[in-house]
Write a protein that holds these residues in place. Structure first.
Motif, mmCIF file in Angstrom:
data_model
loop_
_atom_site.group_PDB
_atom_site.id
_atom_site.type_symbol
_atom_site.label_atom_id
_atom_site.label_comp_id
_atom_site.label_asym_id
_atom_site.label_seq_id
_atom_site.Cartn_x
_atom_site.Cartn_y
_atom_site.Cartn_z
ATOM 1 N N PRO A 52 0.831 -1.214 0.000
ATOM 2 C CA PRO A 52 0.000 0.000 0.000
ATOM 3 C C PRO A 52 0.860 1.256 0.000
ATOM 4 C CG PRO A 52 0.015 -1.030 2.173
ATOM 5 C CD PRO A 52 0.700 -1.981 1.245
ATOM 6 N N ALA A 53 0.235 2.370 -0.322
ATOM 7 C CA ALA A 53 0.961 3.635 -0.458
ATOM 8 C C ALA A 53 1.595 4.081 0.848
ATOM 9 C CB ALA A 53 0.017 4.717 -0.984
ATOM 10 N N GLU A 54 0.998 3.702 1.983
ATOM 11 C CA GLU A 54 1.516 4.165 3.275
ATOM 12 C C GLU A 54 2.637 3.278 3.815
ATOM 13 O OE1 GLU A 54 -2.203 1.645 4.055
ATOM 14 O OE2 GLU A 54 -1.524 3.193 2.646
ATOM 15 N N SER A 55 3.165 2.380 3.003
ATOM 16 C CA SER A 55 4.244 1.500 3.460
ATOM 17 C C SER A 55 5.498 2.305 3.794
ATOM 18 C CB SER A 55 4.572 0.463 2.386
ATOM 19 O OG SER A 55 3.456 -0.358 2.111
ATOM 20 N N CYS A 56 6.254 1.838 4.770
ATOM 21 C CA CYS A 56 7.503 2.496 5.140
ATOM 22 C C CYS A 56 8.657 1.884 4.348
ATOM 23 C CB CYS A 56 7.765 2.348 6.638
ATOM 24 S SG CYS A 56 8.147 0.654 7.154
#
Length: 330
Positions: free
Chosen positions: A309-313
């Motif tokens: 997902p886009a919010e992955s670190c």
């Protein structure tokens, strides 16, 4: 906390690294711009930390007006920059083909003869020219300057392309114009590099000519045994180390950041060839590389099958090892 002493020591070690890079492989990279570049970059980073210009000026020991004028002048690129004498000597030899010691001394009559002699000796020792004769009749001639220039241009292009690739990975998605501004490179060169990287399947980007259109990549692989791109590998390692240190400092020296997710550790071992732990210690870097490479393959395989997902670190791990052997007395 005595940060001044720490800053002094970090600066000292950084200058050691810069000096090594500037003289590697017989090169003598120009350093006349370094002081101004450090001032501009440091002032920009200090202000980015939320420090006011008045306080930043005081940190540099300048009045606010003097600080503002200096920042504006240097940021605009109007600071005078003289050509290093070594480069001027090389230009003279390129232009004339050959030149005697007497001709060179006459051409640079305002310079210290001892300094000129030292630079000429260095140019010969580094393989840029050869000399024949003795005294004032010593003749200097460039060595295969056309081939050397072509190879140097190829090396510079490879270095730039790998750094563009690395920066796209670290800071992307970015437009070509933003990449050029971030790296201080010519926009056309960056566009050429991105186009070639796309042909090699290393980056994804637009097919139009809009320099603001974003480019991205989800991987960078810089083989340890590759001659090309070693500069980008050094930069990647250095950036990873600095980023981890800054994150730890921002969190505070006594803060336990998510159970050792962020930080670093250093160990040293005193070994000799017959030490029972010598091989185990010396193989730490090799074993760590193998373990992390296997982990990265598993992570990449999972991400390919299940796009993150886009919010992955992004977790960055760096490792380094050095062996310092005692100097033998002659």
């Amino acid at each position: 906390m005595n940060t001044t002493a720490l800053i002094d020591q970090i600066m000292r070690q950084t200058t050691v690294l810069i000096a090594q890079l500037a003289t590697s492989a017989g090169l003598r990279a120009p350093l006349a711009h370094m002081a101004d570049q450090v001032f501009v970059a440091l002032s920009r980073e200090i202000e980015a930390q939320g420090v006011s210009r008045k306080v930043a000026a005081d940190m540099f020991g300048l009045a606010l007006r003097s600080y503002q004028l200096k920042v504006q002048r240097l940021a605009a690129g109007t600071a005078p920059r003289e050509q290093p004498l070594r480069e001027a000597l090389l230009d003279l030899l390129r232009e004339r083909g050959t030149a005697t010691r007497a001709d060179i001394l006459a051409h640079f009559h305002q310079e210290d003869p001892a300094l000129l002699a030292g630079l000429l000796h260095d140019i010969v020792e580094c393989g840029f020219a050869y000399r024949t004769g003795r005294g004032d009749h010593t003749t200097f001639r460039m060595v295969d300057d056309h081939d050397r220039a072509r190879l140097a241009a190829d090396d510079a292009s490879d270095t730039r392309r790998h750094i563009v690739w690395l920066t796209t990975y670290l800071h992307g998605p970015l437009g070509a114009c933003d990449l050029a501004a971030h790296l201080g490179l010519d926009l056309d060169d960056v566009l050429d590099d991105l186009a070639r990287l796309r042909e090699e399947g290393l980056v994804d980007g637009p097919t139009d000519d809009d320099p603001a259109s974003p480019w991205r990549t989800n991987r960078v692989l810089l083989p340890t045994d590759s001659r090309a791109g070693w500069e980008a590998a050094v930069l990647d390692h250095f950036q990873a180390m600095v980023a981890a240190l800054c994150a730890k400092l921002e969190a505070g020296p006594r803060t336990d950041v998510r159970a050792d997710e962020i930080g670093g550790s250093t160990w040293s071992f005193t070994l000799h060839d017959d030490h029972p732990c010598a091989e185990e210690a010396r193989s730490l870097l090799r074993d760590t590389r193998q373990r992390i490479s296997a982990l990265r393959e598993r992570v990449s395989a999972h991400n390919d099958a299940h796009p993150p997902p886009a919010e992955s670190c992004r977790l960055t791990f760096y490792a380094g090892q050095n062996v310092q052997r005692p100097e033998r007395e002659d």
